[in-house]
Design a protein around this motif. Structure first.
Motif, PDB file in Angstrom:
ATOM      1  N   GLN A   1      51.789  48.547 -35.780  1.00  0.00           N
ATOM      2  CA  GLN A   1      51.256  48.711 -37.129  1.00  0.00           C
ATOM      3  C   GLN A   1      50.533  47.450 -37.567  1.00  0.00           C
ATOM      4  O   GLN A   1      51.064  46.347 -37.456  1.00  0.00           O
ATOM      5  CB  GLN A   1      52.372  49.042 -38.120  1.00  0.00           C
ATOM      6  CG  GLN A   1      51.854  49.326 -39.524  1.00  0.00           C
ATOM      7  CD  GLN A   1      52.969  49.572 -40.521  1.00  0.00           C
ATOM      8  OE1 GLN A   1      54.121  49.243 -40.265  1.00  0.00           O
ATOM      9  NE2 GLN A   1      52.633  50.152 -41.664  1.00  0.00           N
ATOM     10  N   HIS A   2      49.306  47.611 -38.065  1.00  0.00           N
ATOM     11  CA  HIS A   2      48.451  46.487 -38.478  1.00  0.00           C
ATOM     12  C   HIS A   2      48.257  45.504 -37.326  1.00  0.00           C
ATOM     13  O   HIS A   2      48.018  44.312 -37.548  1.00  0.00           O
ATOM     14  CB  HIS A   2      49.045  45.749 -39.685  1.00  0.00           C
ATOM     15  CG  HIS A   2      49.416  46.640 -40.824  1.00  0.00           C
ATOM     16  ND1 HIS A   2      48.559  47.589 -41.343  1.00  0.00           N
ATOM     17  CD2 HIS A   2      50.574  46.740 -41.543  1.00  0.00           C
ATOM     18  CE1 HIS A   2      49.153  48.223 -42.335  1.00  0.00           C
ATOM     19  NE2 HIS A   2      50.372  47.749 -42.474  1.00  0.00           N
ATOM     20  N   GLY A   3      48.387  46.003 -36.093  1.00  0.00           N
ATOM     21  CA  GLY A   3      48.227  45.159 -34.920  1.00  0.00           C
ATOM     22  C   GLY A   3      49.414  44.270 -34.602  1.00  0.00           C
ATOM     23  O   GLY A   3      49.350  43.451 -33.679  1.00  0.00           O
ATOM     24  N   VAL A   4      50.512  44.424 -35.345  1.00  0.00           N
ATOM     25  CA  VAL A   4      51.688  43.569 -35.151  1.00  0.00           C
ATOM     26  C   VAL A   4      52.607  44.182 -34.106  1.00  0.00           C
ATOM     27  O   VAL A   4      53.019  45.347 -34.215  1.00  0.00           O
ATOM     28  CB  VAL A   4      52.448  43.385 -36.479  1.00  0.00           C
ATOM     29  CG1 VAL A   4      53.717  42.553 -36.260  1.00  0.00           C
ATOM     30  CG2 VAL A   4      51.548  42.717 -37.511  1.00  0.00           C
ATOM     31  N   LYS A   5      52.963  43.403 -33.093  1.00  0.00           N
ATOM     32  CA  LYS A   5      53.834  43.870 -32.020  1.00  0.00           C
ATOM     33  C   LYS A   5      55.290  43.603 -32.381  1.00  0.00           C
ATOM     34  O   LYS A   5      55.647  42.505 -32.795  1.00  0.00           O
ATOM     35  CB  LYS A   5      53.481  43.167 -30.707  1.00  0.00           C
ATOM     36  CG  LYS A   5      54.289  43.642 -29.514  1.00  0.00           C
ATOM     37  CD  LYS A   5      53.709  43.130 -28.206  1.00  0.00           C
ATOM     38  CE  LYS A   5      53.853  41.633 -28.074  1.00  0.00           C
ATOM     39  NZ  LYS A   5      53.401  41.152 -26.737  1.00  0.00           N
ATOM     40  N   VAL A   6      56.141  44.649 -32.267  1.00  0.00           N
ATOM     41  CA  VAL A   6      57.572  44.507 -32.524  1.00  0.00           C
ATOM     42  C   VAL A   6      58.270  44.286 -31.186  1.00  0.00           C
ATOM     43  O   VAL A   6      58.124  45.085 -30.249  1.00  0.00           O
ATOM     44  CB  VAL A   6      58.141  45.760 -33.215  1.00  0.00           C
ATOM     45  CG1 VAL A   6      59.649  45.612 -33.415  1.00  0.00           C
ATOM     46  CG2 VAL A   6      57.447  45.987 -34.549  1.00  0.00           C
ATOM     47  N   GLY A   7      59.042  43.194 -31.078  1.00  0.00           N
ATOM     48  CA  GLY A   7      59.714  42.872 -29.827  1.00  0.00           C
ATOM     49  C   GLY A   7      58.700  42.614 -28.733  1.00  0.00           C
ATOM     50  O   GLY A   7      57.708  41.909 -28.945  1.00  0.00           O
ATOM     51  N   ASP A   8      58.920  43.201 -27.562  1.00  0.00           N
ATOM     52  CA  ASP A   8      57.958  43.032 -26.474  1.00  0.00           C
ATOM     53  C   ASP A   8      56.880  44.106 -26.496  1.00  0.00           C
ATOM     54  O   ASP A   8      56.042  44.179 -25.595  1.00  0.00           O
ATOM     55  CB  ASP A   8      58.668  43.009 -25.113  1.00  0.00           C
ATOM     56  CG  ASP A   8      59.314  44.347 -24.757  1.00  0.00           C
ATOM     57  OD1 ASP A   8      59.248  45.290 -25.573  1.00  0.00           O
ATOM     58  OD2 ASP A   8      59.895  44.458 -23.654  1.00  0.00           O
ATOM     59  N   GLY A   9      56.923  44.964 -27.537  1.00  0.00           N
ATOM     60  CA  GLY A   9      55.890  45.983 -27.674  1.00  0.00           C
ATOM     61  C   GLY A   9      56.196  47.278 -26.964  1.00  0.00           C
ATOM     62  O   GLY A   9      55.369  48.190 -26.978  1.00  0.00           O
ATOM     63  N   TYR A  10      57.401  47.396 -26.391  1.00  0.00           N
ATOM     64  CA  TYR A  10      57.763  48.611 -25.667  1.00  0.00           C
ATOM     65  C   TYR A  10      59.127  49.111 -26.149  1.00  0.00           C
ATOM     66  O   TYR A  10      59.913  48.368 -26.739  1.00  0.00           O
ATOM     67  CB  TYR A  10      57.815  48.362 -24.150  1.00  0.00           C
ATOM     68  CG  TYR A  10      56.441  48.171 -23.553  1.00  0.00           C
ATOM     69  CD1 TYR A  10      55.776  49.230 -22.947  1.00  0.00           C
ATOM     70  CD2 TYR A  10      55.803  46.934 -23.614  1.00  0.00           C
ATOM     71  CE1 TYR A  10      54.508  49.066 -22.404  1.00  0.00           C
ATOM     72  CE2 TYR A  10      54.532  46.752 -23.085  1.00  0.00           C
ATOM     73  CZ  TYR A  10      53.892  47.827 -22.483  1.00  0.00           C
ATOM     74  OH  TYR A  10      52.642  47.654 -21.970  1.00  0.00           O
ATOM     75  N   SER A  11      59.399  50.365 -25.886  1.00  0.00           N
ATOM     76  CA  SER A  11      60.680  50.937 -26.281  1.00  0.00           C
ATOM     77  C   SER A  11      61.068  52.033 -25.308  1.00  0.00           C
ATOM     78  O   SER A  11      60.277  52.465 -24.465  1.00  0.00           O
ATOM     79  CB  SER A  11      60.613  51.503 -27.702  1.00  0.00           C
ATOM     80  OG  SER A  11      61.897  51.856 -28.155  1.00  0.00           O
ATOM     81  N   SER A  12      62.312  52.492 -25.442  1.00  0.00           N
ATOM     82  CA  SER A  12      62.831  53.606 -24.643  1.00  0.00           C
ATOM     83  C   SER A  12      63.907  54.298 -25.458  1.00  0.00           C
ATOM     84  O   SER A  12      64.426  53.749 -26.439  1.00  0.00           O
ATOM     85  CB  SER A  12      63.417  53.108 -23.317  1.00  0.00           C
ATOM     86  OG  SER A  12      64.604  52.357 -23.560  1.00  0.00           O
ATOM     87  N   ALA A  13      64.250  55.499 -25.051  1.00  0.00           N
ATOM     88  CA  ALA A  13      65.309  56.231 -25.747  1.00  0.00           C
ATOM     89  C   ALA A  13      66.624  55.477 -25.662  1.00  0.00           C
ATOM     90  O   ALA A  13      67.411  55.455 -26.618  1.00  0.00           O
ATOM     91  CB  ALA A  13      65.458  57.628 -25.158  1.00  0.00           C
ATOM     92  N   GLY A  14      66.876  54.833 -24.524  1.00  0.00           N
ATOM     93  CA  GLY A  14      68.116  54.074 -24.362  1.00  0.00           C
ATOM     94  C   GLY A  14      68.200  52.903 -25.317  1.00  0.00           C
ATOM     95  O   GLY A  14      69.265  52.623 -25.888  1.00  0.00           O
ATOM     96  N   GLU A  15      67.094  52.195 -25.533  1.00  0.00           N
ATOM     97  CA  GLU A  15      67.082  51.063 -26.457  1.00  0.00           C
ATOM     98  C   GLU A  15      67.268  51.542 -27.898  1.00  0.00           C
ATOM     99  O   GLU A  15      67.962  50.892 -28.689  1.00  0.00           O
ATOM    100  CB  GLU A  15      65.771  50.298 -26.303  1.00  0.00           C
ATOM    101  CG  GLU A  15      65.643  49.575 -24.966  1.00  0.00           C
ATOM    102  CD  GLU A  15      64.233  49.089 -24.708  1.00  0.00           C
ATOM    103  OE1 GLU A  15      63.874  48.002 -25.192  1.00  0.00           O
ATOM    104  OE2 GLU A  15      63.479  49.815 -24.040  1.00  0.00           O
ATOM    105  N   MET A  16      66.642  52.649 -28.248  1.00  0.00           N
ATOM    106  CA  MET A  16      66.807  53.207 -29.592  1.00  0.00           C
ATOM    107  C   MET A  16      68.269  53.581 -29.840  1.00  0.00           C
ATOM    108  O   MET A  16      68.843  53.257 -30.882  1.00  0.00           O
ATOM    109  CB  MET A  16      65.909  54.428 -29.765  1.00  0.00           C
ATOM    110  CG  MET A  16      64.421  54.116 -29.738  1.00  0.00           C
ATOM    111  SD  MET A  16      63.382  55.611 -29.626  1.00  0.00           S
ATOM    112  CE  MET A  16      63.681  56.344 -31.239  1.00  0.00           C
ATOM    113  N   GLU A  17      68.890  54.243 -28.857  1.00  0.00           N
ATOM    114  CA  GLU A  17      70.286  54.659 -28.997  1.00  0.00           C
ATOM    115  C   GLU A  17      71.217  53.456 -29.081  1.00  0.00           C
ATOM    116  O   GLU A  17      72.192  53.458 -29.851  1.00  0.00           O
ATOM    117  CB  GLU A  17      70.674  55.557 -27.825  1.00  0.00           C
ATOM    118  CG  GLU A  17      72.169  55.822 -27.655  1.00  0.00           C
ATOM    119  CD  GLU A  17      72.820  56.509 -28.850  1.00  0.00           C
ATOM    120  OE1 GLU A  17      74.056  56.426 -28.961  1.00  0.00           O
ATOM    121  OE2 GLU A  17      72.094  57.114 -29.675  1.00  0.00           O
TER     122      GLU A  17
END
Length: 691
Positions: free
Chosen positions: A319-335
């Motif tokens: 969002q607005h070009g801002v990267k959260v964390g390393d910029g990647y995610s997975s279902a396991g990380e969300m859980e």
């Protein structure tokens, strides 16, 4: 001279041969005249010259009135109308006597090609100086909060059901209007069923006592019927009388489908923060859940991709070009994050949206990027233009060619959730959320403001917009939510929404509201009246929202039973940690905790402020009755409680900063009286129910 078509003549001959001409008739407590309109209301020995009838704007009546006496308590009146272009239809008013009122059904059937005209329900009442009225108004004075529960005198005003847009202050959220005569303890409410197919509707009132519900964009043709159901009911002279009738008769719109929502709701946050949090401090501030603003999804509309495992990663949206964390995610990380929050005693709601898709969508249509069809989801422009999502794109203007309707957020575009392909796409994501994210408490669905629009590519068989068939997106919402909501509730997930289109018929499958504009007085008012039996959580943008008096801000929310957004690390366009205001959150935290699981008490004449000047309301939970007494202008008040609510074991007062004081009522044969001292202009009177 116009000629009647064969179809209309046959229909009129049928009515003439089978039914008698209209005559004056008593139906329960009302009298109906020979033209099929209500001409008076009888209450005990008093006759009130109230009139009410159905009108089609710009049309003239071209027939006699035909009457069908179904039984002594049910009568039909049918008339035929024509507009200036020769379009014709029949209008049938069916009146049925019910206890303390009248059930009023209207059916409109067209003849020939489709057309439209406003359908109006008109009520006229002989007001006097003491007459007051009430509806679910939200309007306030120059951003200064006005109590929405106060009756008013009749005014020349027009209110839009749900509002013209987010910023519209002249809004009603419940389709009703009440007339109140305090000296006679008489209330009269006209309401429409929220189960009706209501498109655009407004309520117009005048200083002379005229009230008009006007409905636009109905398709009138021989292919369909327009059906409306209204109630004209008598009650005591409180605003709650008509609302209580509405809630009791249409509980599906007011009661949450999943009672777990009462455990989830409380102070909220909208944050991407995954670091350390001060658990004890958050508990003191009544924090309960985070609406996850981490943008774990690749783009709007694809909130959990179809991956091969819970460890497969994807690039998340910046969002607005801002990267959260390393910029990647997975279902396991969300859980993993949601599981940690559960262990700390808090809940997480996943972001969901069923009316917007993509990000940075380009027009004219760009070339396809993906080599394989199975990779089309990886780029939002591929997904929007080169899958069947293209059929779900909403068209609101003939002149824009195949250009999509753009949202105001990060270049996403608007979609119709009733489109078969897109609805299937949404339901598949719900299933993945259920399977991959067991620690999630459910969804908060964003951006219902698009439901005001008509999709000219669709056909719901009901609406007629821009002289053509269309699909009203609110009806698309209802169709999609019937499946989506049922699936979520089946697995004990809750559904919050940021409604932004404040009308009760959006609420059937929602368990709670999280109002993104709840810091605005008029938005708080309209959301409060939608959540009489459901939780409400209101946005707070910054400490500026509490000015000029933080106590008044907190007490306004107590009065309306609304939880606040809590200062939380990483909050997105809402309040961040701020010691100067967190003190107030901690002072009022225990008081808001008592509202956990609250429902408004709408029974008539349950309480009364006998002495003093303050705002008073009454809620109940499974174990308590909770009475906020707030914004006092006197140090002491006396509150009377009806003996019908006297089945409690003990009672206590709770003040800001958590001070508790026991209190005993002054007994009376009919009422219980409580003399209450206010601190910081407020107190919470709490009764423990007998178990």
């Amino acid at each position: 001279m116009k000629r009647f078509s064969l179809g209309l003549l046959v229909l009129m001959v049928f009515f003439i041969s089978c039914k008698q001409l209209g005559n004056t008739r008593d139906i329960g407590c009302v009298k109906v005249d020979s033209n099929g309109g209500i001409i008076s209301l009888r209450l005990d020995n008093e006759i009130i010259p109230l009139t009410a009838y159905t009108m089609l704007a710009g049309c003239r009546q071209i027939s006699e009135v035909y009457q069908d006496n179904l039984n002594e308590d049910k009568v039909l009146y049918t008339r035929f109308f024509e507009d200036s272009l020769g379009n014709r239809c029949s209008v049938t008013d069916q009146y049925t006597a019910i206890p303390n009122g009248l059930l009023w059904n209207v059916e409109i059937r067209g003849e020939g090609k489709a057309w439209t005209t406003p359908v109006e329900t008109v009520l006229k009442y002989p007001i006097c100086n003491e007459t007051r009225c009430w509806t679910s108004w939200s309007d306030c004075l120059e951003d200064k909060w006005v109590d929405p529960l106060n009756p008013r005198t009749f005014q020349d005003k027009e209110y839009v059901y749900g509002g013209k847009d987010i910023w519209d202050t002249n809004t009603i959220s419940l389709p009703l209007f009440s007339i109140l005569e305090k000296s006679k303890n008489i209330g009269i409410t006209l309401l429409e069923s929220p189960a009706d197919t209501i498109l655009d509707m407004s309520l117009k009132t005048s200083v002379n006592g005229e009230v008009v519900f006007k409905r636009d964009n109905y398709k009138i043709s021989n292919e369909n019927s327009i059906r409306l159901q209204m109630h004209l009911v008598l009650h005591n002279a409180e605003w709650k009388g008509g609302v209580n009738y509405l809630v009791n008769n249409y509980p599906n719109f007011f009661e949450p489908k999943n009672k777990e929502v009462f455990n989830v709701a409380g102070g909220g946050a909208y944050s991407a923060w995954e670091g350390e949090i001060d658990i004890e401090k958050l508990r003191k501030m009544n924090f309960s859940f985070n609406w996850r603003a981490g943008f774990d999804f690749p783009y709007m509309g694809l909130f959990l991709p179809k991956v091969n495992s819970t460890t497969e990663r994807w690039e998340r949206f910046h969002q607005h070009g801002v990267k959260v964390g390393d910029g990647y995610s997975s279902a396991g990380e969300m859980e993993s994050y949601m599981h940690r929050m559960r262990e700390d005693g808090f809940h997480v709601l996943c972001y969901f949206n069923i009316t917007e898709v993509g990000n940075h969508i380009v027009y004219p249509i760009p070339p396809r990027f993906a080599k394989k069809d199975e990779d089309l989801w990886r780029k939002p422009n591929d997904f929007v233009y080169y899958t069947d999502v293209k059929n779900a794109l909403v068209k609101v203007d003939e002149e824009n060619g195949d250009s999509p309707l753009y949202s105001n957020w990060e270049g996403c575009v608007v979609v119709d959730p009733a489109d078969p392909f897109y609805k299937k796409h949404l339901l598949e994501q719900v299933e993945r959320h259920i399977n991959y994210l067991p620690s999630s408490s459910g969804f908060c669905i964003d951006r219902l403001d698009w439901l005001r629009y008509y999709n000219l590519k669709g056909d719901d068989q009901v609406s007629w917009k821009n002289n053509r068939h269309s699909r009203f997106l609110l009806l698309s919402w209802k169709e999609a939510m019937k499946e989506l909501g049922t699936l979520m509730h089946q697995y004990n997930k809750v559904i919050f929404a940021n409604v932004l289109y404040s009308r009760i018929d959006v609420m059937e499958y929602l368990d709670a509201i999280y109002d993104e504009y709840g810091q605005l007085p008029y938005s708080l008012n309209r959301s409060a009246l939608l959540t009489l039996k459901k939780p409400l959580v209101a946005w707070t943008v910054s400490s500026d929202d509490f000015k000029p008096n933080p106590d008044d801000y907190f007490q306004r929310h107590l009065y309306l039973g609304a939880f606040l957004t809590v200062p939380y690390p990483g909050n997105d366009h809402t309040i961040l940690p701020d010691e100067s205001i967190e003190t107030y959150y901690e002072d009022y935290g225990a008081m808001f905790s008592e509202l956990k699981g609250r429902r408004w008490v709408l029974f008539p004449e349950t309480f009364k402020l006998e002495e003093g000047d303050a705002k008073v309301n009454l809620f109940e939970t499974d174990s308590t009755f909770v009475m906020p007494i707030v914004m006092g202008k006197s140090d002491d008040v006396i509150v009377a409680l009806n003996r019908t609510l006297s089945d409690f074991t003990d009672c206590r007062l709770l003040y800001p900063e958590g001070r508790v004081q026991s209190i005993q009522p002054i007994n009376n044969t009919e009422k219980l009286y409580f003399k209450i001292h206010l601190e910081r202009k407020c107190a919470l009177l709490i009764f423990n129910k007998c178990q």
